[in-house]
Structures are given as C-alpha cells and as structure tokens.
Design a protein around this motif. Structure first.
Motif, PDB file in Angstrom:
ATOM      1  N   THR A  95      56.604  37.661  30.874  1.00 12.39           N
ATOM      2  CA  THR A  95      57.594  37.131  31.813  1.00 12.39           C
ATOM      3  C   THR A  95      58.341  35.963  31.184  1.00 12.39           C
ATOM      4  O   THR A  95      57.809  35.228  30.344  1.00 12.39           O
ATOM      5  CB  THR A  95      56.929  36.673  33.115  1.00 12.39           C
ATOM      6  N   SER A 190      51.983  35.912  32.097  1.00 11.68           N
ATOM      7  CA  SER A 190      52.856  34.906  32.705  1.00 11.68           C
ATOM      8  C   SER A 190      52.412  33.518  32.242  1.00 11.68           C
ATOM      9  O   SER A 190      51.334  33.042  32.616  1.00 11.68           O
ATOM     10  CB  SER A 190      52.782  35.002  34.236  1.00 11.68           C
ATOM     11  N   SER A 205      51.818  42.743  41.289  1.00 16.00           N
ATOM     12  CA  SER A 205      53.170  43.011  41.775  1.00 16.00           C
ATOM     13  C   SER A 205      53.237  44.376  42.451  1.00 16.00           C
ATOM     14  O   SER A 205      52.859  45.380  41.832  1.00 16.00           O
ATOM     15  CB  SER A 205      54.169  42.956  40.615  1.00 16.00           C
ATOM     16  N   TYR A 207      55.778  46.160  42.977  1.00 11.35           N
ATOM     17  CA  TYR A 207      56.868  46.994  42.478  1.00 11.35           C
ATOM     18  C   TYR A 207      56.580  47.594  41.109  1.00 11.35           C
ATOM     19  O   TYR A 207      57.463  48.171  40.483  1.00 11.35           O
ATOM     20  CB  TYR A 207      58.182  46.190  42.418  1.00 11.35           C
ATOM     21  N   CYS A 208      55.349  47.447  40.624  1.00  6.71           N
ATOM     22  CA  CYS A 208      54.989  48.095  39.358  1.00  6.71           C
ATOM     23  C   CYS A 208      53.527  48.493  39.418  1.00  6.71           C
ATOM     24  O   CYS A 208      52.777  47.979  40.249  1.00  6.71           O
ATOM     25  CB  CYS A 208      55.246  47.179  38.167  1.00  6.71           C
TER      26      CYS A 208
END
Length: 290
Positions: A95, A190, A205, A207-208
């Motif tokens: 990230t 991160s 997350s 979304y993944c």
C-alpha cells in the motif's frame, strides 16, 4: 485458461469446510497476531546489501513473507466457489499513500512472483512502480480512479460485487473493462509507520480476496530480554491479520516463527534474498554436466 494461474484444488478438512460455510467473504473471519522485533540486524543487513536502490524495510519484509508463503503454501490460497485453490505464484501488494487533487489517497502496487526475485530486484521493481504511481502514470490505478470517480456509491457497490464474482468466483479476466488482473495477490503490506503510527491491526478488505495482511509500525525503543538481562533496543511492531477461512492457528504459527527467524538474523538466510528459486532451477545439475 483463467487469468490467475492456479494449481489443482486442495482437499478440505472438516473444519475448513465448516469455516467456509460459516463466513462470507470477509466480514468477521479476521485473526490477529503481532510481535515486537528489534531491527538492528535488519538495518545492518539492509545498509550492507549491495544494490541500487537500497532496499527499504518494507521490501525486506515483503521478501521474507513471500518466502514464508512458499515454505508454507497452506497459507497461499484463493477461495472461490467454496473451494480453496493453491496459488501458483506468490505476489505481494504494497500500500502507498498518494497526494491527489482531492486529498491524500490510499493506493498501492503489486510485485509479481516475489520469491523468484532477489531483494535488489524487488527494490528496483518497487521503486519503478512507486515512481509511476506518484507521477500519475500507473495505467491500472488510473483506470480504477476513472471508473470510481464516475459512479455513485450505490452503483459502485454493485460494480464491485460483479467484479468480485467474475474476477474471483469465475476466474475471468476483466481487463477489457478496465479492471486489472489479480490486483492484490497473496499478501498485502501496509507500512503505517511512515504516518507515525507505532502499532495497529489492519482489517481484511471486503473488496479483495487477499487472506493475509501485514502491518508495519514506526520503530521506537522498547525493553527486551537479551542473554537474561533487560535492555532497551530499537524495535518495530509487525502485525498479522489472517483470514480464518483459509488457515488455522497452526499454519499462522509456523509462518510467523519462520518470519521471526529470518527477520532477526537475515545473514543466516542468504537464499531468501539472493538466490531466487527460478534461477536455481535454470542451473545445470552435476548429472546433466556429466
């Protein structure tokens, strides 16, 4: 042939099937762990490492965790259609915080096939990707930003669900629609230490389908035990977030023990940083030469 290279399906234990049936992607299967590690050996190793650019602590950690996933492949899976498929490649997503016209935004880049790159090659690949991101020239990120900016949140939610279904459940490439292939890979890192944060637990997350996230804190002095005495040493907190549908504590414990051994004494593990497996396999064997 799907856009994500995969091996054969993996056998499911009783608990693994129950875990997959119990949780949907990922809302509450997070398992957290962390440790504080002295960084003097890591810093000395990085300062002496013969590459340009010099590898950062983040890239060093990326190489270690990629090796751990190679050594413990039970943690390197993709969950699709209620089945676990072992990934044929170990990719690491890092990230990155960017300055954009609408404010500071979280983005990142993926490093492909990290175990088959040396630490110097990883550092070079990462710096190249970071330069593209900061210059606004990373094609994948630009496409995602354009799509996201045009959609209201309710429509974005539907789009993300469809992307997840086609991309991961069906294993269909969506590049012609502007979606990058396998954006997040096997593990995410991160480094919130650059923001002055000493420790944190990073959530999975939704979304993944990345089942492992590492957080890296800001180094600071901490008391540690050394040769039976308490001393003060510069330490960094590294947190681990596991998706419990993918692995049990025994898998996470094995990986973390190996991670700790390499981090604390990187000089003892030169093969992790300098001798990629792919290059080893290219060398002729003694039998072949004879």
């Amino acid at each position: 042939m799907g856009h994500i290279p995969l091996g054969k399906t993996q056998p499911l234990t009783t608990y693994r099937k129950i875990a997959i049936a119990s949780w949907r992607a990922p809302r509450d299967p997070s398992t957290y762990s962390w440790f504080d590690l002295p960084i003097e050996e890591a810093e000395a190793f990085l300062n002496a490492y013969p590459s340009d650019p010099k590898p950062s602590l983040t890239y060093f950690i990326g190489k270690i965790v990629a090796n751990c996933l190679e050594e413990h492949p039970a943690l390197n899976h993709l969950l699709r259609q209620d089945r676990l498929y072992q990934r044929a490649r170990t990719d690491v997503f890092i990230t990155t915080l960017l300055n954009t016209p609408v404010g500071r935004d979280l983005s990142g880049f993926v490093l492909r096939d990290v175990p088959n790159q040396s630490l110097g090659e990883v550092a070079q690949s990462a710096e190249n990707a970071l330069a593209l991101l900061r210059a606004g020239k990373d094609e994948d990120t630009e496409k995602i930003d354009r799509i996201t900016s045009r959609l209201p949140i309710w429509m974005l939610r539907i789009t993300m669900w469809l992307e997840d279904f086609f991309h991961y459940t069906l294993n269909v490439s969506l590049r012609k629609f502007g979606m990058p292939d396998d954006r997040f890979g096997s593990v995410m890192i991160s480094n919130f230490g650059v923001l002055g944060i000493e420790n944190a637990l990073v959530p999975l997350s939704p979304y993944c389908r990345c089942p492992l996230i590492l957080g890296v804190g800001r180094p600071r002095p901490l008391p540690i035990a050394r040769k039976g005495e308490v001393v003060v040493a510069e330490c960094v907190t590294i947190s681990f977030t596991f998706d419990h549908r993918y692995a049990d504590g025994v898998h996470g414990g094995q990986m973390m023990r190996r991670f700790q051994k390499i981090f604390l004494n990187p000089k003892r593990f030169p093969e992790v940083f300098d001798t990629p497996k792919a290059k080893e396999s290219e060398q002729p064997t003694t039998a072949a030469l004879s």
